[in-house]
Design a protein around this motif. Sequence first.
Motif, PDB file in Angstrom:
ATOM      1  N   HIS A  97       0.823  -1.208   0.000  1.00 36.81           N
ATOM      2  CA  HIS A  97       0.000   0.000   0.000  1.00 36.81           C
ATOM      3  C   HIS A  97       0.858   1.259   0.000  1.00 36.81           C
ATOM      4  O   HIS A  97       0.569   2.230  -0.709  1.00 36.81           O
ATOM      5  CB  HIS A  97      -0.928  -0.003   1.213  1.00 36.81           C
ATOM      6  N   ALA A  98       1.923   1.250   0.806  1.00 34.65           N
ATOM      7  CA  ALA A  98       2.779   2.438   0.872  1.00 34.65           C
ATOM      8  C   ALA A  98       3.463   2.690  -0.465  1.00 34.65           C
ATOM      9  O   ALA A  98       3.694   3.847  -0.844  1.00 34.65           O
ATOM     10  CB  ALA A  98       3.810   2.275   1.981  1.00 34.65           C
ATOM     11  N   SER A  99       3.797   1.631  -1.191  1.00 38.07           N
ATOM     12  CA  SER A  99       4.452   1.815  -2.483  1.00 38.07           C
ATOM     13  C   SER A  99       3.505   2.377  -3.533  1.00 38.07           C
ATOM     14  O   SER A  99       3.942   2.839  -4.589  1.00 38.07           O
ATOM     15  CB  SER A  99       5.035   0.488  -2.977  1.00 38.07           C
ATOM     16  N   LEU A 100       2.211   2.356  -3.241  1.00 36.91           N
ATOM     17  CA  LEU A 100       1.204   2.862  -4.184  1.00 36.91           C
ATOM     18  C   LEU A 100       0.530   4.146  -3.706  1.00 36.91           C
ATOM     19  O   LEU A 100      -0.335   4.681  -4.388  1.00 36.91           O
ATOM     20  CB  LEU A 100       0.123   1.795  -4.419  1.00 36.91           C
ATOM     21  N   GLY A 101       0.920   4.629  -2.528  1.00 32.45           N
ATOM     22  CA  GLY A 101       0.322   5.860  -2.025  1.00 32.45           C
ATOM     23  C   GLY A 101      -1.056   5.683  -1.407  1.00 32.45           C
ATOM     24  O   GLY A 101      -1.827   6.641  -1.328  1.00 32.45           O
ATOM     25  N   VAL A 102      -1.382   4.490  -0.948  1.00 30.97           N
ATOM     26  CA  VAL A 102      -2.673   4.278  -0.287  1.00 30.97           C
ATOM     27  C   VAL A 102      -2.687   5.028   1.034  1.00 30.97           C
ATOM     28  O   VAL A 102      -1.714   4.984   1.800  1.00 30.97           O
ATOM     29  CB  VAL A 102      -2.917   2.770  -0.061  1.00 30.97           C
ATOM     30  N   GLY A 103      -3.799   5.717   1.317  1.00 30.07           N
ATOM     31  CA  GLY A 103      -3.912   6.503   2.542  1.00 30.07           C
ATOM     32  C   GLY A 103      -5.214   6.232   3.265  1.00 30.07           C
ATOM     33  O   GLY A 103      -6.117   5.566   2.727  1.00 30.07           O
ATOM     34  N   PRO A 104      -5.361   6.743   4.494  1.00 25.30           N
ATOM     35  CA  PRO A 104      -6.564   6.490   5.288  1.00 25.30           C
ATOM     36  C   PRO A 104      -7.858   6.890   4.590  1.00 25.30           C
ATOM     37  O   PRO A 104      -8.896   6.251   4.791  1.00 25.30           O
ATOM     38  CB  PRO A 104      -6.332   7.332   6.548  1.00 25.30           C
ATOM     39  N   GLY A 105      -7.812   7.937   3.773  1.00 27.47           N
ATOM     40  CA  GLY A 105      -9.042   8.403   3.128  1.00 27.47           C
ATOM     41  C   GLY A 105      -9.632   7.429   2.128  1.00 27.47           C
ATOM     42  O   GLY A 105     -10.814   7.568   1.748  1.00 27.47           O
ATOM     43  N   GLN A 118       6.737   6.559   7.432  1.00 30.80           N
ATOM     44  CA  GLN A 118       7.744   7.282   8.207  1.00 30.80           C
ATOM     45  C   GLN A 118       9.130   6.707   7.950  1.00 30.80           C
ATOM     46  O   GLN A 118      10.107   7.456   7.783  1.00 30.80           O
ATOM     47  CB  GLN A 118       7.402   7.213   9.695  1.00 30.80           C
ATOM     48  N   ARG A 119       9.237   5.372   7.881  1.00 33.04           N
ATOM     49  CA  ARG A 119      10.546   4.748   7.683  1.00 33.04           C
ATOM     50  C   ARG A 119      11.122   5.064   6.310  1.00 33.04           C
ATOM     51  O   ARG A 119      12.323   5.280   6.161  1.00 33.04           O
ATOM     52  CB  ARG A 119      10.441   3.233   7.869  1.00 33.04           C
ATOM     53  N   ILE A 120      10.275   5.059   5.275  1.00 30.06           N
ATOM     54  CA  ILE A 120      10.797   5.274   3.924  1.00 30.06           C
ATOM     55  C   ILE A 120      10.779   6.744   3.525  1.00 30.06           C
ATOM     56  O   ILE A 120      11.232   7.102   2.429  1.00 30.06           O
ATOM     57  CB  ILE A 120      10.021   4.439   2.880  1.00 30.06           C
ATOM     58  N   GLY A 121      10.280   7.617   4.413  1.00 29.08           N
ATOM     59  CA  GLY A 121      10.291   9.048   4.140  1.00 29.08           C
ATOM     60  C   GLY A 121       9.395   9.458   2.990  1.00 29.08           C
ATOM     61  O   GLY A 121       9.787  10.288   2.167  1.00 29.08           O
ATOM     62  N   ALA A 122       8.190   8.875   2.930  1.00 26.09           N
ATOM     63  CA  ALA A 122       7.269   9.145   1.823  1.00 26.09           C
ATOM     64  C   ALA A 122       6.005   9.829   2.326  1.00 26.09           C
ATOM     65  O   ALA A 122       5.593   9.660   3.469  1.00 26.09           O
ATOM     66  CB  ALA A 122       6.904   7.849   1.102  1.00 26.09           C
ATOM     67  N   ASP A 123       5.393  10.596   1.455  1.00 24.45           N
ATOM     68  CA  ASP A 123       4.134  11.278   1.722  1.00 24.45           C
ATOM     69  C   ASP A 123       3.042  10.534   0.969  1.00 24.45           C
ATOM     70  O   ASP A 123       3.079  10.469  -0.272  1.00 24.45           O
ATOM     71  CB  ASP A 123       4.223  12.734   1.243  1.00 24.45           C
ATOM     72  N   PRO A 124       2.049   9.947   1.674  1.00 26.31           N
ATOM     73  CA  PRO A 124       1.016   9.200   0.960  1.00 26.31           C
ATOM     74  C   PRO A 124       0.217  10.049  -0.018  1.00 26.31           C
ATOM     75  O   PRO A 124      -0.344   9.528  -0.982  1.00 26.31           O
ATOM     76  CB  PRO A 124       0.121   8.657   2.079  1.00 26.31           C
ATOM     77  N   GLY A 125       0.198  11.362   0.214  1.00 22.52           N
ATOM     78  CA  GLY A 125      -0.508  12.225  -0.726  1.00 22.52           C
ATOM     79  C   GLY A 125       0.270  12.496  -1.997  1.00 22.52           C
ATOM     80  O   GLY A 125      -0.318  12.871  -3.027  1.00 22.52           O
ATOM     81  N   HIS A 126       1.594  12.293  -1.949  1.00 19.28           N
ATOM     82  CA  HIS A 126       2.449  12.541  -3.116  1.00 19.28           C
ATOM     83  C   HIS A 126       3.519  11.440  -3.177  1.00 19.28           C
ATOM     84  O   HIS A 126       4.691  11.688  -2.866  1.00 19.28           O
ATOM     85  CB  HIS A 126       3.108  13.926  -3.039  1.00 19.28           C
ATOM     86  N   PRO A 127       3.126  10.221  -3.557  1.00 23.36           N
ATOM     87  CA  PRO A 127       4.074   9.108  -3.491  1.00 23.36           C
ATOM     88  C   PRO A 127       5.095   9.076  -4.627  1.00 23.36           C
ATOM     89  O   PRO A 127       6.100   8.390  -4.523  1.00 23.36           O
ATOM     90  CB  PRO A 127       3.165   7.877  -3.566  1.00 23.36           C
ATOM     91  N   ILE A 174       8.281   7.233  -9.989  1.00 19.33           N
ATOM     92  CA  ILE A 174       8.657   6.079  -9.185  1.00 19.33           C
ATOM     93  C   ILE A 174       8.442   6.407  -7.711  1.00 19.33           C
ATOM     94  O   ILE A 174       8.718   7.521  -7.257  1.00 19.33           O
ATOM     95  CB  ILE A 174      10.126   5.685  -9.446  1.00 19.33           C
ATOM     96  N   SER A 175       7.941   5.416  -6.958  1.00 20.35           N
ATOM     97  CA  SER A 175       7.740   5.579  -5.523  1.00 20.35           C
ATOM     98  C   SER A 175       9.004   5.185  -4.766  1.00 20.35           C
ATOM     99  O   SER A 175       9.885   4.519  -5.315  1.00 20.35           O
ATOM    100  CB  SER A 175       6.572   4.698  -5.062  1.00 20.35           C
ATOM    101  N   PRO A 176       9.125   5.581  -3.487  1.00 22.26           N
ATOM    102  CA  PRO A 176      10.313   5.195  -2.714  1.00 22.26           C
ATOM    103  C   PRO A 176      10.411   3.672  -2.563  1.00 22.26           C
ATOM    104  O   PRO A 176       9.398   2.966  -2.610  1.00 22.26           O
ATOM    105  CB  PRO A 176      10.077   5.863  -1.358  1.00 22.26           C
ATOM    106  N   PRO A 177      11.614   3.157  -2.388  1.00 20.72           N
ATOM    107  CA  PRO A 177      11.776   1.715  -2.185  1.00 20.72           C
ATOM    108  C   PRO A 177      10.998   1.228  -0.971  1.00 20.72           C
ATOM    109  O   PRO A 177      10.941   1.898   0.065  1.00 20.72           O
ATOM    110  CB  PRO A 177      13.283   1.549  -1.979  1.00 20.72           C
ATOM    111  N   ALA A 178      10.390   0.065  -1.107  1.00 24.66           N
ATOM    112  CA  ALA A 178       9.606  -0.537  -0.034  1.00 24.66           C
ATOM    113  C   ALA A 178       9.784  -2.050  -0.107  1.00 24.66           C
ATOM    114  O   ALA A 178      10.425  -2.577  -1.020  1.00 24.66           O
ATOM    115  CB  ALA A 178       8.133  -0.153  -0.153  1.00 24.66           C
TER     116      ALA A 178
END
Length: 349
Positions: A23-31, A80-89, A188-192
């Motif tokens: 999910h984090a690699s695709l920018g999935v968020g709570p909303g 938090q670990r990969i330093g990514a923003d789910p709104g802008h992956p 490209i999204s951050p490594p996960a």
Amino acid sequence: AGHLLGEPGPPVDPILRRIAHRHASLGVGPGQYPVVGAHLLAAMGEVLGDAMTPAVHDAWDEAYWLFATALIAEEARVYQRIGADPGHPWRPWRVTARTVATPEVVSFDLVPVGPDPLPGYLAGQYVTVAVDLPGGDRQARQYSLSRAPGTGSLRITVRRVPAVGDAPAGAVSSHLHERVNVGDVLDISPPAGDVTLAPGTTPLLLVSAGIGVTPMIAMLGHIARLRPERTVVAAHADRCPQQHALRSELLDLGALLRDFRLHTWYDPAPEAAATGIAAGEVAARETRHHGLIDVDALPLPDGARAYLCGPLPFMRDVRAGLLARGIPPEHIRYEVFGPDPWAGIPPAR
């Protein structure tokens, strides 16, 4: 649901971590969870019909949100670990090299566009590549990083997915093969990914098939640079040596280790037979075999940890063979790009 009711089953934490990394690699968020939950329950109602009573609906709604809450919390930790923003992956990355590994496999070297630094990553992780296809569709696919950390760039190695029967050719892999060249920019999204190389000096068994060799190359490169004294047994299955992507690099990295052995299995196709290599021949710390991989033929160093990557049936059979030979299930890690139907379950051989 069974886990929430206390029923016996596989541990759920590894499954949560795997889903959260995807999910984090695709920018999935709570909303997005309310949307998924509403449509999931509506679909269950269509399938179950009258069996979907108000009580059943409310119970599944509660189960969904308990699971969703756990996932949202785990995803927050991953972001938090990969330093990514789910709104802008997505970040723009430029292709600096394009290397044809085999007629069906191409590698792309990538560096960030602009001043952003190269992100850190662990051997075994992957990135998600999002492309805009002709016709306006936007698609995302995940590819293992095929080079060890610390080289100044990322590299993905992509196998073109061919059309088979009624199944169409891979949309993203075909786009990358046919349209992406040096100088082009990719989102490209951050490594996960949670299937990463464990630190230490314990022996390793790296087992792959086809394009599943990519994370093994990253792991082997990392070991060659930092732990060359570590014992490594690599095993790979492919159609023939000519279709074995990154084969030369695998051998070159292995040559840097103090104790490295490679076992390869190739189909008895005309291309393999033409090489003149007999089954079991040993050359340069490599043993070649023909046919399907035979787990019983693999040397297993004491205390070895195993990493698997390849098609699901291949990994299922290899994992079953390793379990039968006494490797504990917690010492067998495997990368699955999709549902994992046997997570935590020791299958019968």
